[in-house]
Write an enzyme that holds these catalytic residues in place. Sequence first.
Site, PDB file in Angstrom:
ATOM      1  N   ASP A   7      -3.939 -18.236   1.335  1.00  0.00           N
ATOM      2  CA  ASP A   7      -4.206 -16.805   0.339  1.00  0.00           C
ATOM      3  C   ASP A   7      -6.036 -17.644   0.345  1.00  0.00           C
ATOM      4  O   ASP A   7      -6.082 -18.610   0.112  1.00  0.00           O
ATOM      5  CB  ASP A   7      -3.300 -16.645  -0.653  1.00  0.00           C
ATOM      6  CG  ASP A   7      -3.814 -15.499  -0.973  1.00  0.00           C
ATOM      7  OD1 ASP A   7      -3.222 -14.543  -1.377  1.00  0.00           O
ATOM      8  OD2 ASP A   7      -5.198 -15.633  -2.144  1.00  0.00           O
TER       9      ASP A   7
ATOM     10  N   LYS B 104      -4.178 -19.514  -7.027  1.00  0.00           N
ATOM     11  CA  LYS B 104      -3.073 -19.738  -6.910  1.00  0.00           C
ATOM     12  C   LYS B 104      -1.863 -19.597  -5.370  1.00  0.00           C
ATOM     13  O   LYS B 104      -1.185 -20.760  -5.874  1.00  0.00           O
ATOM     14  CB  LYS B 104      -2.592 -17.971  -6.012  1.00  0.00           C
ATOM     15  CG  LYS B 104      -1.428 -17.168  -5.612  1.00  0.00           C
ATOM     16  CD  LYS B 104      -1.602 -16.006  -4.734  1.00  0.00           C
ATOM     17  CE  LYS B 104      -2.077 -15.041  -5.617  1.00  0.00           C
ATOM     18  NZ  LYS B 104      -2.099 -13.254  -4.793  1.00  0.00           N
TER      19      LYS B 104
ATOM     20  N   GLU C 125       8.416  -3.799   5.202  1.00  0.00           N
ATOM     21  CA  GLU C 125       9.528  -4.844   4.155  1.00  0.00           C
ATOM     22  C   GLU C 125      10.079  -3.368   3.091  1.00  0.00           C
ATOM     23  O   GLU C 125       8.976  -2.581   2.843  1.00  0.00           O
ATOM     24  CB  GLU C 125       8.828  -5.479   3.577  1.00  0.00           C
ATOM     25  CG  GLU C 125       7.160  -4.950   2.622  1.00  0.00           C
ATOM     26  CD  GLU C 125       7.782  -3.901   1.243  1.00  0.00           C
ATOM     27  OE1 GLU C 125       8.283  -5.009   0.525  1.00  0.00           O
ATOM     28  OE2 GLU C 125       6.294  -3.702   1.079  1.00  0.00           O
TER      29      GLU C 125
ATOM     30  N   LEU D  85      11.645  -4.147   0.175  1.00  0.00           N
ATOM     31  CA  LEU D  85      11.766  -5.336  -1.478  1.00  0.00           C
ATOM     32  C   LEU D  85      11.540  -3.951  -2.283  1.00  0.00           C
ATOM     33  O   LEU D  85      10.929  -3.186  -2.624  1.00  0.00           O
ATOM     34  CB  LEU D  85      10.526  -6.127  -1.561  1.00  0.00           C
ATOM     35  CG  LEU D  85      10.424  -7.259   0.164  1.00  0.00           C
ATOM     36  CD1 LEU D  85       9.548  -8.499  -0.435  1.00  0.00           C
ATOM     37  CD2 LEU D  85      12.005  -7.070   0.251  1.00  0.00           C
TER      38      LEU D  85
ATOM     39  N   ASN E 242      18.170   9.020 -12.655  1.00  0.00           N
ATOM     40  CA  ASN E 242      17.610   8.009 -14.243  1.00  0.00           C
ATOM     41  C   ASN E 242      16.608   9.179 -14.244  1.00  0.00           C
ATOM     42  O   ASN E 242      15.739   9.250 -14.180  1.00  0.00           O
ATOM     43  CB  ASN E 242      17.792   7.318 -14.305  1.00  0.00           C
ATOM     44  CG  ASN E 242      19.278   6.443 -13.314  1.00  0.00           C
ATOM     45  OD1 ASN E 242      20.308   6.731 -13.858  1.00  0.00           O
ATOM     46  ND2 ASN E 242      19.286   4.807 -12.679  1.00  0.00           N
TER      47      ASN E 242
ATOM     48  N   CYS F 151       4.140   0.404  -6.235  1.00  0.00           N
ATOM     49  CA  CYS F 151       4.225   1.012  -4.857  1.00  0.00           C
ATOM     50  C   CYS F 151       3.982   1.880  -5.081  1.00  0.00           C
ATOM     51  O   CYS F 151       3.548   3.107  -3.967  1.00  0.00           O
ATOM     52  CB  CYS F 151       5.236   0.139  -4.003  1.00  0.00           C
ATOM     53  SG  CYS F 151       5.522  -1.494  -3.694  1.00  0.00           S
TER      54      CYS F 151
ATOM     55  N   LYS G  55       9.689  -1.623 -14.599  1.00  0.00           N
ATOM     56  CA  LYS G  55      10.784  -1.779 -14.516  1.00  0.00           C
ATOM     57  C   LYS G  55      11.348  -3.703 -15.030  1.00  0.00           C
ATOM     58  O   LYS G  55      10.158  -4.137 -15.340  1.00  0.00           O
ATOM     59  CB  LYS G  55      11.347  -1.177 -12.985  1.00  0.00           C
ATOM     60  CG  LYS G  55      10.723  -2.686 -12.432  1.00  0.00           C
ATOM     61  CD  LYS G  55      11.202  -2.463 -11.395  1.00  0.00           C
ATOM     62  CE  LYS G  55      12.462  -3.452 -11.207  1.00  0.00           C
ATOM     63  NZ  LYS G  55      13.363  -2.643  -8.988  1.00  0.00           N
TER      64      LYS G  55
END
Length: 432
Positions: free
Chosen positions: A30, A35, A146, A148, A251, A260, A323
């Site tokens: 990266d 990071k 992906e 995820l 829900n 996303c 979330k």
Amino acid sequence: MKLSVIGCGYLGAVHAAAMASIGHSVVGIDVDADKIALLNSGRAPFFEPGLSDLLEAAIASGNLTFSTDFADAAGAEAHFIAVGTPQSKDGLSADLRYVHSAVDALLPYVAPGDVVVGKSTVPVGTAEVLAERINPAGAFLAWNPEFLREGFAVEDTLRPDRLVYGVGEGAERAESVLDAVYHVALDAQTPKIIAGYATSELVKVSANAFLATKISFINAMAEIAEVTGADVVKLADAIGMDARIGRRFLNAGVGFGGGCLPKDIRAFRARAEELGVGHSVRFLEEIDAINLRRRDRVVDLTTTLLDGDVTGRKVAVLGLAFKPNSDDVRDSPAVDIASRLAALGADVVATDPEAIGNARRREPDLVFGTLEEALTDADIVLLLTEWKDFTGIDPAWAASLVKTPIIIDGRNALPHTEWIDALWEYHGLGRR
């Protein structure tokens, strides 16, 4: 195998640690030196359950290192592109600059026979363009989307529910390499789908579009329930028993957010327009609108319950992450609602088990505190992220702290009869 992972954000860091944990030799690369230093110390730059333990163990084993030098990718058989594709600042389309920059920086270190594996979520057609740059080097491109879920990313990487390989030139070599990468999952009988580039690119965005549609559908039903006296939770329970529909993602509440679903459905719309088939996904515009209206509903309901004016009234906001089990506040309904109420003059105090730091960087003018500090002398309480820390609150204890026992359950996640029995004025979304 030796693998490289280009981009060590949420997707890349989890993928690198998970692949190292099953025995591969992995280097994560990266451009962000801070990071990389944090990751090399065994600490994750974001909150994800189980990731820190996985990082520490993989680094201690010698299977995992992180670097800012793309030359360290040399010698890897597979190079995973896991950089972000955020929404463009000037439109709905995906910003692909990080994908192209990653490929540009990687290409000098790619050897003939290597497989470059795209994992980033990209508009359909991107892989074909990248393959034209990668194939002349004697390497091959595969697209391996992906799937995820934040809060379950480690589990989803180690034990995926399916593997999708998008292949073109060099398909046999690409499939062989990816089979070796994912040998543990394949030995566990994980389903594998081999497809072309376009299909593999569409798998991820169409899955996200479907999930967003399901969430917004039940929120549209909540809008109807609120004017008819129906209970959207019981409605969801009833229709969710139909195996063709299912109960998951039905829900009703303040809607979806995160890094996303919102940007992916917008980018999907933009790409469809470019392809001349915008009419095929025009419904996603209404899906987005329904989702955003639920935030409006909470702001309006709060104002109504506070006699039409929130000025100077204390509002306790429980939850900031989009979330639970995440510190991600990108496009978070909770942060948006808290900020809008503060802008209207409310005395907002917000709390979250993990996301306060990220929320403060995004909205530095908001006031943050502990759960007790948020509740003390509050005129109204808003539950906006369904952390167990909040859904398990003793309503009698909370009532002893607030000025007025009024709560809006923005996730329909509380045991509402217990709150009503504790003499709270309870307001769910789409239910009495």
